[in-house]
Scaffold this active site. Structure first.
Site, PDB file in Angstrom:
ATOM      1  N   GLU A 123       9.817  -4.188  10.116  1.00 34.88           N
ATOM      2  CA  GLU A 123      10.151  -2.578   9.621  1.00 34.88           C
ATOM      3  C   GLU A 123      10.525  -1.669  10.790  1.00 34.88           C
ATOM      4  OE1 GLU A 123       7.229  -0.988   6.796  1.00 34.88           O
ATOM      5  OE2 GLU A 123       8.335   1.019   6.911  1.00 34.88           O
ATOM      6  N   LYS A 172      -0.946  -9.342   2.979  1.00 37.49           N
ATOM      7  CA  LYS A 172      -0.054  -8.936   4.267  1.00 37.49           C
ATOM      8  C   LYS A 172      -0.985  -8.191   5.112  1.00 37.49           C
ATOM      9  CE  LYS A 172       3.411  -5.900   3.727  1.00 37.49           C
ATOM     10  NZ  LYS A 172       2.721  -4.700   4.554  1.00 37.49           N
ATOM     11  N   GLU A 198      -0.714  -5.737   8.632  1.00 34.12           N
ATOM     12  CA  GLU A 198      -0.105  -4.891   9.729  1.00 34.12           C
ATOM     13  C   GLU A 198      -0.484  -5.235  11.014  1.00 34.12           C
ATOM     14  OE1 GLU A 198       0.482  -0.695   8.714  1.00 34.12           O
ATOM     15  OE2 GLU A 198       1.423  -1.128   6.957  1.00 34.12           O
ATOM     16  N   ASP A 207       0.807  -1.189   0.132  1.00 35.31           N
ATOM     17  CA  ASP A 207      -0.037  -0.006  -0.112  1.00 35.31           C
ATOM     18  C   ASP A 207       0.925   1.167   0.055  1.00 35.31           C
ATOM     19  OD1 ASP A 207       0.730   0.053   2.549  1.00 35.31           O
ATOM     20  OD2 ASP A 207      -1.232   0.167   3.481  1.00 35.31           O
ATOM     21  N   SER A 208       2.080   1.086   0.041  1.00 39.09           N
ATOM     22  CA  SER A 208       3.170   2.134  -0.069  1.00 39.09           C
ATOM     23  C   SER A 208       2.738   2.805  -1.538  1.00 39.09           C
ATOM     24  CB  SER A 208       4.669   1.615  -0.162  1.00 39.09           C
ATOM     25  OG  SER A 208       4.818   0.623  -1.062  1.00 39.09           O
ATOM     26  N   ASP A 268      -0.995  -6.357  -0.148  1.00 41.43           N
ATOM     27  CA  ASP A 268      -1.304  -5.649   1.004  1.00 41.43           C
ATOM     28  C   ASP A 268      -2.794  -5.336   1.138  1.00 41.43           C
ATOM     29  OD1 ASP A 268       0.308  -4.920   3.071  1.00 41.43           O
ATOM     30  OD2 ASP A 268       1.271  -3.058   2.177  1.00 41.43           O
TER      31      ASP A 268
HETATM   32  O1  KIV Z   1       3.612  -1.080   1.520  1.00 40.46           O
HETATM   33  C1  KIV Z   1       4.761  -1.375   1.617  1.00 40.46           C
HETATM   34  O2  KIV Z   1       5.458  -1.494   0.500  1.00 40.46           O
HETATM   35  C2  KIV Z   1       5.204  -2.268   2.780  1.00 40.46           C
HETATM   36  C3  KIV Z   1       6.562  -2.673   2.715  1.00 40.46           C
HETATM   37  C4  KIV Z   1       7.563  -1.686   2.911  1.00 40.46           C
HETATM   38  C5  KIV Z   1       6.942  -3.714   3.435  1.00 40.46           C
HETATM   39  O3  KIV Z   1       4.588  -2.683   3.532  1.00 40.46           O
END
Ligand code: KIV
Length: 295
Positions: free
Chosen positions: A198, A129, A131, A60-61, A99
């Protein structure tokens, strides 16, 4: 669209990632470290996959590095699905992880499972993924129970930016370090197949890596993790603003793009682009009739 990745031919799978845990190799030697990079589109996914990256993460970056938001919080499930589909089309060997964005797993657990299912069913992700640590245990277990492998993510979890008061290194005090250790244990106990660590001290990441049976994938967590992940825009020199010290820049693609765009503008303005060779033509004998018809 086929969303089932074919196995064999070096395809990276969840079981093959688990086998890459340090000290688990059948040959008694340390398995190769896991490589993970983010990808958000088809050409980048193809290039990274062909370069042999083990895991492609549609992070989600993308909200920050592609969409220009200040944080990852505004990213929607639809935006993540859209990008995950594009990455799926460019990925043959790597494991594809998507994510779960902020808000997609924070209230109703049944809705969270439905969102996770969409990533697999509609976009071809092989894992999701999530968090969070102890507080996400039940949720991770529910999603794993729905046959969806989960990658955990603890330490500096960017979706908690407001709670943390900024993007700060986590786990620097004894209590904070102990909480992160408990989070790691909880994520493993809930059934996750790997965990992102992280922005935590190297010593803490090494301790977690030594204790867990699932692989740790570090970002700003030092070299002792079982693998590493970076945001592709940081690695390529395509991101703006603050550059964390762990974000090693392997290329300056931003500079290449700026130079190419400036050269293009100059050529158009000077009339040297496009050239005659870059133009289409009608055969000489047809030129007359072409203009004759116009009159
Ligand atoms: O959103 C993302 O790119 C991430 C990575 C930095 C692990 O969570």
């Amino acid at each position: 669209m086929s969303v089932v990745p074919s196995t064999g031919n070096g395809k990276v799978t969840v079981p093959s990632i688990l086998e890459r845990k340090s000290g688990v190799s059948s040959q008694n030697s340390s398995p190769a470290k896991i490589t993970c990079l983010t990808a958000y589109d088809y050409p980048t996914a193809r290039l990274l996959d062909e370069a042999g990256v083990d895991v492609l993460l549609v992070g989600d970056s993308l909200g920050m590095v592609v969409l220009g938001y200040e944080s990852t919080l505004p990213v929607t499930v639809e935006e993540m699905l859209h990008c995950t589909r594009a990455v799926r089309r460019g990925t043959r060997h790597a494991l594809l992880v998507a994510d779960m964005p902020y808000g997609s797993y924070h209230d109703d657990p049944a809705a969270a499972v439905r969102h996770a299912v969409r990533f697999v069913k509609e976009a071809g992700a092989e894992a999701v993924k999530i968090e969070g640590g102890e507080s996400r245990m039940d949720l991770i277990a529910r999603i794993v129970d729905a046959e969806i492998p989960v990658m955990g993510h603890i330490g500096l979890t960017p979706q908690s930016v407001n709670a943390f008061g900024g993007f700060r290194v986590q786990g620097k005090t004894t209590e904070a370090g102990e909480q992160i250790l408990r989070d790691a244990r909880a994520v493993e106990a809930a059934g996750a197949f790997s965990i992102v660590l992280e922005s935590i001290p190297r010593e803490l990441a090494a301790r977690i890596t030594a204790e867990l049976r699932i692989p740790t994938i570090g970002i700003g967590a030092g070299p002792d993790c079982d693998g590493q992940v970076l945001v592709i825009h940081d690695l390529l020199g395509l991101s703006f603003g603050h550059k964390p010290k762990f974000a090693r820049r392997y290329a300056d693609v931003g500079e290449i793009i700026s130079r190419a765009a400036a050269e293009y503008c100059r050529d158009v303005q000077q009339g040297s682009f496009p050239s005659d060779e870059e133009s289409y033509h009608v055969r000489a004998e047809k030129v007359g009739s072409l203009f004759a018809q116009r009159k």
